[in-house]
Design an enzyme around this catalytic site. Structure first.
Site, mmCIF file in Angstrom:
data_model
loop_
_atom_site.group_PDB
_atom_site.id
_atom_site.type_symbol
_atom_site.label_atom_id
_atom_site.label_comp_id
_atom_site.label_asym_id
_atom_site.label_seq_id
_atom_site.Cartn_x
_atom_site.Cartn_y
_atom_site.Cartn_z
ATOM 1 N N ASN A 188 94.409 25.765 -6.469
ATOM 2 C CA ASN A 188 95.681 26.472 -6.280
ATOM 3 C C ASN A 188 95.951 26.617 -4.786
ATOM 4 O O ASN A 188 95.148 26.200 -3.964
ATOM 5 C CB ASN A 188 95.672 27.821 -7.001
ATOM 6 N N TYR A 189 97.103 27.205 -4.463
ATOM 7 C CA TYR A 189 97.554 27.233 -3.069
ATOM 8 C C TYR A 189 96.927 28.342 -2.212
ATOM 9 O O TYR A 189 97.326 28.520 -1.070
ATOM 10 C CB TYR A 189 99.071 27.412 -3.024
#
Ligand code: CTP
Length: 401
Positions: A211-212
């Site tokens: 994920n970011y």
């Protein structure tokens, strides 16, 4: 007792009109009981004389690498070690640039590079210089190295213009230092576990589910806890940020399972655990040992399995004298979801980020949060830098101890 009593402070003065305010700052620091060593740049001496500064600080002012007629060398290394903190006020655009890029051509910058202590930077310059992208980028670099930026105020400037660039008033700079030192020891002797960053769940040797998350919030919390005296274990997923404080032990991990294993090793002897990681909820059931090739007849289907919930696992083991803090990143129905996670995972506090708030969440340097407590209390923290948000979160944790 005043928090600055007996503190060793290096006061760095650069060549700017605001240098006249450094005299007041020096007097206030001395009055607060600090021992102050002034280091001035060559340009600084054009604005304020070393005689005034040495008379007020009761110490010779340091400016050159050595005294020309005696050859006596002035050790920036010793000064850097002596200091409990360094304050650069005023900090000019030029010195900020040199500090950001390690251009050590004067005593002030060499002392800064040798300083083991916290460093406070109070910029002062014309508004256009202040808002120039290069100044802003250099200040952002200094902040990323863990320096504390004391933002300039807006008002009338020496150039005759009005805007942001006035050095913060000496009284306020002293307040910054006092509040820093008064909270520096409130976690001493405490052990803190922090999870940070994303987890990577392996698909094959070259691919993962992730994920970011940048890890910035978790790392800011680690720096804040360590600077307040805690012994910090930072269990971190793959990120590009680095911890700088010597009180932080970083344990790098990749997957949620590794993060759980490392967290469980330290949780039982931790006083506080902060679950800041963006843990992937699912992992591929059967990661491939070989790269999955494109020439497959069919599009591959990746079967997922549920990852362990680290916060909930620790919540189930938590003792009364431990504090467990979680985060919730939500896109809708924020408060209800956060309250539900607080209850389900047996947390004492949950920090809510809403993806709908501009400047909050993944990747950015700022955050805007609401802190929900198990007793139903809620504290709103407006948009601030992640290090400032970390201060507010840790303040709330300290109150709950
Ligand atoms: N968390 C955790 N382990 C997981 C998932 C989440 O420790 N496998 C922790 C996070 O670090 C955070 C809190 O639980 O402190 C909430 O995480 P979040 O991703 O917002 O919630 P989830 O429980 O994963 O629920 P959902 O993704 O459905 O919102």
């Amino acid at each position: 007792m005043n928090a600055l009593q007996g503190k060793h402070i290096v006061l760095g003065i650069c060549g700017g009109i605001a240098a006249y305010k450094s005299v007041t700052l020096l007097r206030l620091l001395i009055k607060a009981g600090a021992e102050v060593q002034v280091v001035i740049t060559p340009a600084g001496k054009e604005f304020i004389t070393p005689v005034t500064l040495s008379a007020l600080s009761h110490k010779p002012v340091v400016s050159e690498f050595f005294t020309a007629n005696t050859g006596e060398w002035h050790s920036h290394v010793d000064l850097g070690l002596w200091a409990d903190c360094m304050v650069i006020a005023p900090a000019t655009a030029s010195t900020i640039g040199k500090m950001a890029h390690g251009i050590a051509d004067n005593m002030l910058v060499t002392t800064y590079l040798s300083a083991k202590s916290p460093v406070f930077v109070a910029p002062a310059m014309d508004l256009d210089m202040m808002r120039h992208p290069s100044t802003q980028a250099n200040l952002a670099l200094l902040a990323s190295y863990g320096n504390h930026i004391i933002e300039p105020a807006s008002g009338y400037l020496a150039s005759g213009l009005e805007g942001k660039g006035r050095m913060e008033e000496p009284e306020n700079i002293v307040s910054h230092l006092e509040s820093y030192f008064s909270r520096t020891c409130d976690l001493s002797g405490k052990k803190v576990l922090i999870t940070a960053g994303p987890t990577y769940e392996k698909i094959d040797p070259v691919r993962f589910i992730g994920n970011y998350s940048s890890g910035k919030m978790g790392y800011a919390l680690a720096e804040e806890c360590a600077s307040r005296g805690a012994e910090v274990t930072l269990v971190s997923g793959p990120v590009s940020v680095k911890a700088t404080h010597p009180g932080i032990n970083t344990v790098p991990v990749e997957s949620a399972r590794e993060m759980l294993a490392e967290s469980e090793k330290v949780f039982s002897h931790s006083d506080i655990a902060i679950m800041c990681a963006a843990v992937a909820d699912y992992a591929p059931a059967n990661p491939s040992d070989h790269k999955i090739k494109r020439e497959h007849q069919d599009v591959p289907v990746i079967t997922l399995v549920k990852n362990p919930d680290i916060a909930a696992t620790l919540g189930a083991e938590k003792r009364d004298n431990q504090r467990l803090v979680g985060f919730a990143l939500e896109t809708d129905n924020e408060a209800v979801n956060a309250a539900e996670k607080l209850r389900k995972k047996n947390l004492d506090m949950i920090v809510l980020n809403s993806m709908r708030d501009k400047g909050a969440g993944f990747g950015v340097d700022t955050n805007k949060v609401a802190i929900f407590k198990a007793d139903g209390d809620c504290v709103d923290v407006p948009l601030k830098s992640k290090s400032e948000v970390a201060v507010d979160i840790v303040n709330e944790i300290v109150k709950s101890l």
